[in-house]
Scaffold this active site. Structure first.
Site, PDB file in Angstrom:
ATOM      1  CB  SER A  32      -0.844  -0.052   1.238  1.00  0.00           C
ATOM      2  OG  SER A  32      -1.537   1.336   1.216  1.00  0.00           O
TER       3      SER A  32
ATOM      4  CE  LYS B  99     -11.788  -0.824  -0.193  1.00  0.00           C
ATOM      5  NZ  LYS B  99     -11.642   0.055  -1.567  1.00  0.00           N
TER       6      LYS B  99
ATOM      7  CG  ASP C 142     -12.801   3.693  -2.458  1.00  0.00           C
ATOM      8  OD1 ASP C 142     -11.655   4.122  -2.423  1.00  0.00           O
ATOM      9  OD2 ASP C 142     -13.034   2.481  -2.066  1.00  0.00           O
TER      10      ASP C 142
HETATM   11  N1  LIG Z   1      -7.442   3.700  -8.134  1.00  0.00           N
HETATM   12  C1  LIG Z   1      -7.872   3.475  -6.954  1.00  0.00           C
HETATM   13  O1  LIG Z   1      -7.977   4.188  -6.142  1.00  0.00           O
HETATM   14  C2  LIG Z   1      -8.571   2.002  -6.845  1.00  0.00           C
HETATM   15  C3  LIG Z   1      -9.487   1.747  -5.835  1.00  0.00           C
HETATM   16  C4  LIG Z   1     -10.018   0.316  -5.563  1.00  0.00           C
HETATM   17  C5  LIG Z   1      -9.756  -0.657  -6.722  1.00  0.00           C
HETATM   18  N2  LIG Z   1      -8.959  -0.155  -7.598  1.00  0.00           N
HETATM   19  C6  LIG Z   1      -8.584  -1.256  -8.781  1.00  0.00           C
HETATM   20  O2  LIG Z   1      -9.893  -1.683  -9.153  1.00  0.00           O
HETATM   21  C7  LIG Z   1     -10.062  -3.117  -9.561  1.00  0.00           C
HETATM   22  C8  LIG Z   1     -11.072  -3.980  -8.926  1.00  0.00           C
HETATM   23  O3  LIG Z   1     -11.117  -3.993  -7.553  1.00  0.00           O
HETATM   24  P1  LIG Z   1     -12.149  -4.689  -6.493  1.00  0.00           P
HETATM   25  O4  LIG Z   1     -12.066  -4.380  -5.444  1.00  0.00           O
HETATM   26  O5  LIG Z   1     -13.397  -3.963  -7.344  1.00  0.00           O
HETATM   27  O6  LIG Z   1     -12.316  -6.000  -7.155  1.00  0.00           O
HETATM   28  P2  LIG Z   1     -13.036  -7.408  -6.889  1.00  0.00           P
HETATM   29  O7  LIG Z   1     -14.273  -6.994  -6.023  1.00  0.00           O
HETATM   30  O8  LIG Z   1     -12.217  -8.684  -6.692  1.00  0.00           O
HETATM   31  O9  LIG Z   1     -13.947  -7.448  -8.481  1.00  0.00           O
HETATM   32  C9  LIG Z   1     -13.067  -7.775  -9.592  1.00  0.00           C
HETATM   33  C10 LIG Z   1     -14.086  -7.654 -10.764  1.00  0.00           C
HETATM   34  O10 LIG Z   1     -13.148  -7.922 -11.882  1.00  0.00           O
HETATM   35  C11 LIG Z   1     -13.741  -9.063 -12.863  1.00  0.00           C
HETATM   36  N3  LIG Z   1     -12.624  -9.544 -13.492  1.00  0.00           N
HETATM   37  C12 LIG Z   1     -11.461 -10.061 -12.715  1.00  0.00           C
HETATM   38  N4  LIG Z   1     -10.529 -10.537 -13.765  1.00  0.00           N
HETATM   39  C13 LIG Z   1     -11.249 -10.328 -14.920  1.00  0.00           C
HETATM   40  C14 LIG Z   1     -10.777 -10.675 -16.323  1.00  0.00           C
HETATM   41  N5  LIG Z   1      -9.448 -11.230 -16.502  1.00  0.00           N
HETATM   42  N6  LIG Z   1     -11.639 -10.465 -17.234  1.00  0.00           N
HETATM   43  C15 LIG Z   1     -12.665  -9.776 -16.887  1.00  0.00           C
HETATM   44  N7  LIG Z   1     -13.219  -9.296 -15.852  1.00  0.00           N
HETATM   45  C16 LIG Z   1     -12.397  -9.891 -14.713  1.00  0.00           C
HETATM   46  C17 LIG Z   1     -14.493  -9.593 -12.030  1.00  0.00           C
HETATM   47  O11 LIG Z   1     -15.594 -10.460 -12.537  1.00  0.00           O
HETATM   48  P3  LIG Z   1     -16.412 -11.629 -12.308  1.00  0.00           P
HETATM   49  O12 LIG Z   1     -17.467 -11.287 -11.258  1.00  0.00           O
HETATM   50  O13 LIG Z   1     -16.540 -12.471 -13.314  1.00  0.00           O
HETATM   51  O14 LIG Z   1     -15.110 -12.589 -11.399  1.00  0.00           O
HETATM   52  C18 LIG Z   1     -14.974  -8.665 -11.058  1.00  0.00           C
HETATM   53  O15 LIG Z   1     -16.069  -8.023 -11.589  1.00  0.00           O
HETATM   54  C19 LIG Z   1      -8.360  -3.546  -9.309  1.00  0.00           C
HETATM   55  O16 LIG Z   1      -7.670  -3.788 -10.176  1.00  0.00           O
HETATM   56  C20 LIG Z   1      -8.102  -2.611  -7.967  1.00  0.00           C
HETATM   57  O17 LIG Z   1      -6.589  -2.597  -7.907  1.00  0.00           O
HETATM   58  C21 LIG Z   1      -8.283   0.904  -7.652  1.00  0.00           C
END
Ligand SMILES: NC(=O)c1ccc[n+]([C@@H]2O[C@H](COP(=O)([O-])OP(=O)(O)OC[C@H]3O[C@@H](n4cnc5c(N)ncnc54)[C@H](OP(=O)(O)O)[C@@H]3O)[C@@H](O)[C@H]2O)c1
Length: 264
Positions: free
Chosen positions: A15, A64, A100
Site C-alpha cells: 500500500s 471493506k 472511493d
Molecule cells: N485507483 C484506485 O483508487 C482503486 C480503488 C479501488 C480498486 N482499484 C482497482 O480496481 C480493480 C477492482 O477492484 P475490486 O476491489 O472491485 O475487485 P473485486 O471486487 O475482486 O472485483 C473484480 C472484478 O473484476 C472482474 N474480473 C477479474 N478478472 C477479470 C478478467 N480477466 N476479465 C474480465 N473481468 C475480470 C471480476 O469479474 P467476475 O465477477 O466475473 O469474477 C469482478 O467483476 C482492481 O484492479 C483494483 O486494484 C483501484
C-alpha cells in the site's frame, strides 16, 4: 499527543497510502503518524482499531464489507454501497465513510461533462462507482464477465449485463473497474465487444494506476482520451485526510500528497 492513523488490509505491504498520508500530515505540520496494519480477520476490525488507539483508518481489500458491518455509524453514500474505506472517531463512536465513490467522481472531473457511462466489472469498486454516478444523475450501465455479481446492480435499478446478454449503446465514458490488466495482459472484456464501443466513446478511465493497461492501450488506439487510477487513489486519500485531520486540503496539500504517492 501524537495521533495514530492506519491502513488495514490483507495484503497491505504494497500500500502506498502511508507515504501519501504522511506527506500530507507533514505538509500541514499535523502531529500524527500513519502506519500499515496487516489484518487477518475482518470481523475484528473495530476491536483492533480501538485497542490500538487509532484516531482514523483506511480499509482496503478484503475488509471493506467487514468494516461496514462493524462500524457504530455509517454516513453518506456508504450506507447504500455497504462497504467503507474510512473510519474516524466522532464523539466516541466509530464512524464509517466511503471516500472511493467521491474520489472517483473527482478523478473524472478532468473529462468535463459525461452523460452515459459503461462500467466494466461488478466487484466492490464497481458498486461504489455505479452509485456515485447514479447519485449525480449520470446514466451508468454495468457489464461483467459473469452473471453472479449482478444482483446488487439490479436491486439498485442499474442496467447490468454479462458478456453473453450484452446490448450495447453509445457511451461517452468507458471505465475499467475489473482487475484485468493489473497483473496480466487481459482486456476486461473480449475485443469484439470492447473495440466497437471504444470507436464511439470519447473518454476512458482505468481504476488500475501506474501503467497503461491493455484496455487503455486499445482505447488510445481508438482515439479515446485515457486516464489511469492515480487521481482516484489520490482523491479518496485526500477526502479521508480531511476527515482524519478535520481540515480542508487545499491544492498545495493535494500536490504534497500526490508527491508522497509517487515516492519509491
Ligand atoms: N485507483 C484506485 O483508487 C482503486 C480503488 C479501488 C480498486 N482499484 C482497482 O480496481 C480493480 C477492482 O477492484 P475490486 O476491489 O472491485 O475487485 P473485486 O471486487 O475482486 O472485483 C473484480 C472484478 O473484476 C472482474 N474480473 C477479474 N478478472 C477479470 C478478467 N480477466 N476479465 C474480465 N473481468 C475480470 C471480476 O469479474 P467476475 O465477477 O466475473 O469474477 C469482478 O467483476 C482492481 O484492479 C483494483 O486494484 C483501484
Amino acid at each position: 499527543m501524537t495521533k495514530k492513523f492506519v491502513i488495514f488490509g490483507n495484503p497491505v505491504a504494497h500500500s502506498k497510502s502511508p507515504q501519501m498520508q504522511n506527506a500530507g500530515l507533514k505538509y500541514i505540520n499535523f502531529d500524527g503518524v500513519y502506519e500499515k496494519h496487516h489484518l487477518e480477520d475482518g470481523n475484528t476490525i473495530k476491536e483492533v482499531f480501538l485497542q490500538n488507539g487509532y484516531s482514523g483508518a483506511n480499509i482496503t481489500v478484503p475488509h471493506k464489507e467487514f468494516a461496514f458491518a462493524n462500524a457504530d455509524i455509517v454516513k453518506g453514500i456508504a450506507k447504500e454501497i455497504e462497504a467503507v474505506n474510512t473510519y474516524v472517531i466522532e464523539e466516541g463512536k466509530v464512524v464509517a465513510y466511503n471516500t472511493d465513490a467521491p474520489g472517483f467522481l473527482k478523478a473524472i472531473e478532468s473529462f468535463g461533462k459525461v452523460q452515459n457511462v459503461l462500467l466494466l466489472g461488478a466487484g466492490g469498486t464497481a458498486k461504489a462507482i455505479s452509485l456515485a454516478l447514479k447519485e449525480k444523475n449520470i446514466k451508468v450501465t454495468v457489464l461483467n464477465r459473469s452473471e453472479g455479481k449482478l444482483d446488487f446492480f439490479k436491486n439498485h435499478n442499474i442496467t447490468s449485463y454479462s458478456w453473453e446478454n450484452f446490448k450495447p449503446e453509445i457511451y461517452d465514458l468507458v471505465v475499467n473497474s475489473t482487475s484485468a490488466g493489473l497483473k496480466d495482459d487481459y482486456l476486461p472484456a473480449p475485443k469484439e465487444i470492447i473495440e466497437p464501443i471504444l470507436k464511439n466513446a470519447s473518454f476512458t478511465f482505468d481504476c488500475i494506476y501506474g501503467k497503461v493497461t491493455p484496455f487503455l492501450a486499445l482505447a488510445s488506439k481508438n482515439n479515446c482520451q485515457i486516464k489511469d487510477g492515480e487521481d482516484m487513489l489520490l482523491y479518496q486519500g485526500v477526502l479521508a485526510f480531511e476527515l482524519f485531520t478535520n481540515t480542508k486540503a487545499d491544492k498545495m496539500v493535494v500536490e504534497a500528497m500526490r508527491k508522497g504517492l509517487k515516492q519509491g
